[in-house]
Design a protein around this motif. Structure first.
Motif, short mmCIF file in Angstrom:
data_model
loop_
_atom_site.label_atom_id
_atom_site.label_comp_id
_atom_site.label_asym_id
_atom_site.label_seq_id
_atom_site.Cartn_x
_atom_site.Cartn_y
_atom_site.Cartn_z
N HIS A 1 -4.11 11.08 0.16
CA HIS A 1 -4.14 11.70 1.49
C HIS A 1 -3.29 10.94 2.50
O HIS A 1 -2.74 11.56 3.41
N THR A 2 -3.16 9.64 2.35
CA THR A 2 -2.29 8.88 3.24
C THR A 2 -0.83 9.24 2.98
O THR A 2 -0.06 9.49 3.92
N MET A 3 -0.43 9.29 1.71
CA MET A 3 0.96 9.64 1.40
C MET A 3 1.28 11.07 1.85
O MET A 3 2.38 11.33 2.35
N ALA A 4 0.34 11.98 1.72
CA ALA A 4 0.57 13.35 2.19
C ALA A 4 0.82 13.37 3.69
O ALA A 4 1.71 14.08 4.18
N ARG A 5 0.05 12.58 4.44
CA ARG A 5 0.22 12.54 5.90
C ARG A 5 1.54 11.88 6.28
O ARG A 5 2.23 12.32 7.19
N VAL A 6 1.89 10.79 5.59
CA VAL A 6 3.15 10.10 5.87
C VAL A 6 4.32 11.04 5.58
O VAL A 6 5.24 11.17 6.39
N ARG A 7 4.29 11.71 4.44
CA ARG A 7 5.39 12.63 4.08
C ARG A 7 5.48 13.81 5.05
O ARG A 7 6.57 14.30 5.35
N ALA A 8 4.35 14.28 5.56
CA ALA A 8 4.35 15.39 6.52
C ALA A 8 5.04 15.00 7.82
O ALA A 8 5.57 15.86 8.53
N ASP A 9 5.05 13.71 8.15
CA ASP A 9 5.69 13.23 9.37
C ASP A 9 7.18 12.95 9.20
O ASP A 9 7.86 12.63 10.17
N LEU A 10 7.70 13.03 7.98
CA LEU A 10 9.11 12.71 7.75
C LEU A 10 10.02 13.78 8.32
O LEU A 10 9.68 14.97 8.33
N PRO A 11 11.21 13.36 8.79
CA PRO A 11 12.17 14.36 9.29
C PRO A 11 12.66 15.25 8.15
O PRO A 11 12.62 14.85 6.98
N GLY A 12 13.09 16.44 8.48
CA GLY A 12 13.57 17.40 7.48
C GLY A 12 14.60 16.79 6.54
O GLY A 12 15.48 16.06 6.95
N GLY A 13 14.45 17.10 5.26
CA GLY A 13 15.40 16.61 4.26
C GLY A 13 15.06 15.24 3.69
O GLY A 13 15.65 14.82 2.71
N ASP A 14 14.13 14.53 4.29
CA ASP A 14 13.73 13.21 3.79
C ASP A 14 12.52 13.39 2.88
O ASP A 14 11.46 13.80 3.32
N ASP A 15 12.68 13.07 1.60
CA ASP A 15 11.57 13.25 0.66
C ASP A 15 10.68 12.00 0.55
O ASP A 15 9.66 12.02 -0.13
N GLY A 16 11.07 10.92 1.21
CA GLY A 16 10.26 9.71 1.20
C GLY A 16 10.19 9.04 -0.16
O GLY A 16 9.26 8.30 -0.43
N ALA A 17 11.20 9.27 -1.01
CA ALA A 17 11.17 8.74 -2.37
C ALA A 17 11.08 7.21 -2.41
O ALA A 17 10.55 6.65 -3.37
N ASP A 18 11.58 6.54 -1.38
CA ASP A 18 11.55 5.07 -1.37
C ASP A 18 10.22 4.51 -0.89
O ASP A 18 9.98 3.32 -1.02
N LEU A 19 9.35 5.33 -0.36
CA LEU A 19 8.07 4.87 0.17
C LEU A 19 7.08 4.55 -0.95
O LEU A 19 6.87 5.37 -1.85
N LYS A 20 6.50 3.38 -0.90
CA LYS A 20 5.50 2.94 -1.89
C LYS A 20 4.27 2.46 -1.12
O LYS A 20 4.38 1.65 -0.20
N LEU A 21 3.10 2.96 -1.54
CA LEU A 21 1.85 2.62 -0.86
C LEU A 21 0.90 1.91 -1.81
O LEU A 21 0.71 2.34 -2.94
N ARG A 22 0.30 0.83 -1.33
CA ARG A 22 -0.77 0.13 -2.04
C ARG A 22 -2.02 0.21 -1.17
O ARG A 22 -1.98 -0.11 0.01
N VAL A 23 -3.11 0.65 -1.77
CA VAL A 23 -4.40 0.76 -1.08
C VAL A 23 -5.35 -0.27 -1.69
O VAL A 23 -5.52 -0.31 -2.91
N THR A 24 -5.94 -1.10 -0.84
CA THR A 24 -7.01 -2.00 -1.26
C THR A 24 -8.26 -1.54 -0.54
O THR A 24 -8.26 -1.40 0.68
N LEU A 25 -9.32 -1.28 -1.30
CA LEU A 25 -10.59 -0.81 -0.74
C LEU A 25 -11.68 -1.79 -1.12
O LEU A 25 -11.92 -2.04 -2.30
N TRP A 26 -12.33 -2.38 -0.10
CA TRP A 26 -13.48 -3.24 -0.32
C TRP A 26 -14.74 -2.41 -0.13
O TRP A 26 -14.94 -1.80 0.92
N GLU A 27 -15.60 -2.40 -1.14
CA GLU A 27 -16.88 -1.71 -1.04
C GLU A 27 -17.93 -2.67 -0.47
O GLU A 27 -18.85 -2.25 0.22
N THR A 28 -17.78 -3.93 -0.78
CA THR A 28 -18.60 -5.00 -0.22
C THR A 28 -17.64 -6.12 0.17
O THR A 28 -16.45 -6.08 -0.21
#
Length: 136
Positions: free
Chosen positions: A100-127
């Protein structure tokens, strides 16, 4: 990748790991901590500034921090989310936040930019001492 954008936030949610033989099989909650790291080899504009000066907008990255009624995960019952259902482990939630984060980031990209170079790492702490990382 010359730029790494990082942000951290928390949200409170409840869940049940359906079929779990133990306390996690009962309704319980967590204060989840999230760290997002987005890398890019170039800068871009955002919805709020048209110059090429951002990897992404921090506002876009922090969507999950919002209240569930505003489209985020704060004070959500995670099992009610159709994509999660009965599968609310830290691993599945981290992948959900990534998608869902990548979908939101890509939705904000200017036309023609596919965001292919964007890489996301998610760290989630439950405790405070138990975390999961997800990246592609």
């Amino acid at each position: 990748m010359p730029w790494r954008l990082a942000t951290e936030f928390t949200f409170d949610s409840a869940h049940t790991i359906v079929g779990y033989d133990g306390p996690c099989g009962r309704l319980h909650g967590h204060t989840y901590r999230v760290r997002l790291e987005l890398t890019s080899d170039r800068l871009r504009p955002s919805a709020h500034v048209k110059r090429h000066i951002m990897v992404a907008d921090f506002k876009t990255l922090k969507w999950a921090k919002k209240d569930v009624d505003a489209g985020g995960l704060d004070h959500a019952y995670l099992n009610d989310l159709p994509e999660l259902g009965d599968d609310t482990t830290a691993e599945v939630i981290a992948a959900y936040i990534h998608r869902h984060t990548m979908a939101r980031v890509r939705a904000d990209l200017p036309g023609g930019d596919d965001g292919a170079d964007l890489k996301l790492r998610v760290t989630l702490w439950e405790t405070p001492d138990s975390s999961c990382e997800y990246w592609e």
